[in-house]
Design an enzyme around this catalytic site. Sequence first.
Site, PDB file in Angstrom:
ATOM      1  CG  ASP A   1     -34.113  14.040 -39.265  1.00 32.07           C
ATOM      2  OD1 ASP A   1     -35.221  14.607 -39.171  1.00 32.07           O
ATOM      3  OD2 ASP A   1     -33.957  12.939 -39.826  1.00 32.07           O
ATOM      4  CG  HIS A   2     -37.324  20.127 -36.755  1.00 30.61           C
ATOM      5  ND1 HIS A   2     -37.574  19.884 -35.423  1.00 30.61           N
ATOM      6  CD2 HIS A   2     -37.555  21.446 -36.925  1.00 30.61           C
ATOM      7  CE1 HIS A   2     -37.955  20.993 -34.832  1.00 30.61           C
ATOM      8  NE2 HIS A   2     -37.945  21.960 -35.713  1.00 30.61           N
ATOM      9  NE  ARG A   3     -37.133  12.620 -40.516  1.00 30.23           N
ATOM     10  CZ  ARG A   3     -36.699  11.715 -41.377  1.00 30.23           C
ATOM     11  NH1 ARG A   3     -37.558  10.926 -41.995  1.00 30.23           N
ATOM     12  NH2 ARG A   3     -35.416  11.570 -41.622  1.00 30.23           N
TER      13      ARG A   3
END
Length: 438
Positions: A410-412
Amino acid sequence: MAILEIKVPDIGDFAEVAVIELLVKPGDSIKAEQSLLTVESDKASMEIPSSHAGVVKELRVKLGDKVAEGSVVLLLETADVAAVAPAAANVPATNVVSAPDRSTTSALPAPHQPTEQTQALPHLPHASPSVRKFARELGVPLNEVKGTGGKGRVTLQDVQAFSRSVMAGTVATKAITAVAEQKNSATGEGAAGAALGLIPWPKVDFAKFGPIERKNIGRIQKISAANLTRNAIMIPAVTNHDDADITDLEAFRVQLNKENEKSGTKVTMLAFLIKACVAALKQFPQFNSSLDGEQLVLKKYWHIGFAADTPNGLMVPVLKDADQKGIVQISTEMAELAKKAREGKLSPAEMTGASFTISSLGGIGGRYFTPIINAPEVAILGVCKSRTEPVWDGKAFQPRLMLPLSLTWDHRVIDGAAAARFNVYLAQILGDMRRVLL
Ligand code: COA
């Protein structure tokens, strides 16, 4: 440095308009053309932009005030005096009230065009143009946001709060639910997707092209389809691929299985992968976390879910406290959980609480794939079938057993460098399991 009076410019036919939103506060650094406040007449709302860049020294209006052309909105400290244009013929909307060595005036840019009706249509909530723009940028459906401003107006904070709740999974937007329903639909019918501006799902009379058979989709498949759809849409996911040299580990596994032949416990690569992942998760704790609103929950437990292919569809049993278990125990428990999954006998407790998931297609084949994160986890490891490949050792090619790894994250929460490091570390451990002891 100069202090400029920023005034309401020519606002067309309106004699007086009400201030309904303040978009800046004292101390804010603003850019030229940035919107300062929203005003509203009985017909439309519009934003008043700044003619200059600078720092807001003082607001001269408050919510509910009535302003007219020429009313002073705020005082702006600016170094930009040289750039102040000569007074425009019509309205001197900006006055220099204090400048050490010069005095000049300038016209403000025209207010941003009135862009909405104040008497909001049933499907058009009250919101200023900048809030609408912000919502559009985030993909937030404004008509689903509850406005807390005057007359139910949707504010910037409302959009932010809505977005946070969706990210935390406490609110599902109708648009996403509609898409999930559409993707779950056996027929693909319905107007879902329209909310996201998508063209309708193709409706095809398949029987026109040849014989067909229709089957109802099972309960588990429907549940996983809804979850997968939400996770695929909502998580900005990226997948990194890598290979691990498991030549020595495979030799050890084969030997271990020979030793344990009598006990009947079979150790597969997945047990080693679980152990190796725990070591990598400890090294990179953000992979063992979840997003909760504006907080990251770092878990101090290592429960590993593993995807199991069952006659009823995909199930994810969870091997609890993998950090406290040895390879043989992990293998025994995994076999029991996989059997229960295939028989549809997993309890809810055996399917919940995972902090990281592995999806292994190693027993089947393939090279790499892009697994979908099992929210609210933030990463998942996909594994395919190992195969012997020529690997250059600096002098010659050597036959090495290579295991393909696909890490979706998850790039967040995670960045690309951390993901690459996670894979490198994981491959090192699989290359030499003694590293788990370090
Ligand atoms: N490379 C090469 N061979 C592998 C391997 C790998 N990465 N992983 C497993 N194998 C071999 C095993 O050693 C075993 O070989 P053997 O029969 O000669 O002893 C064979 O493949 C079958 O292994 P399997 O029974 O699948 O055991 P497992 O521990 O690897 O996996 C499950 C157990 C439950 C995860 C597995 O059966 C399963 O359901 N996999 C599918 C998961 C899935 O559907 N994922 C996709 C989700 S989108």
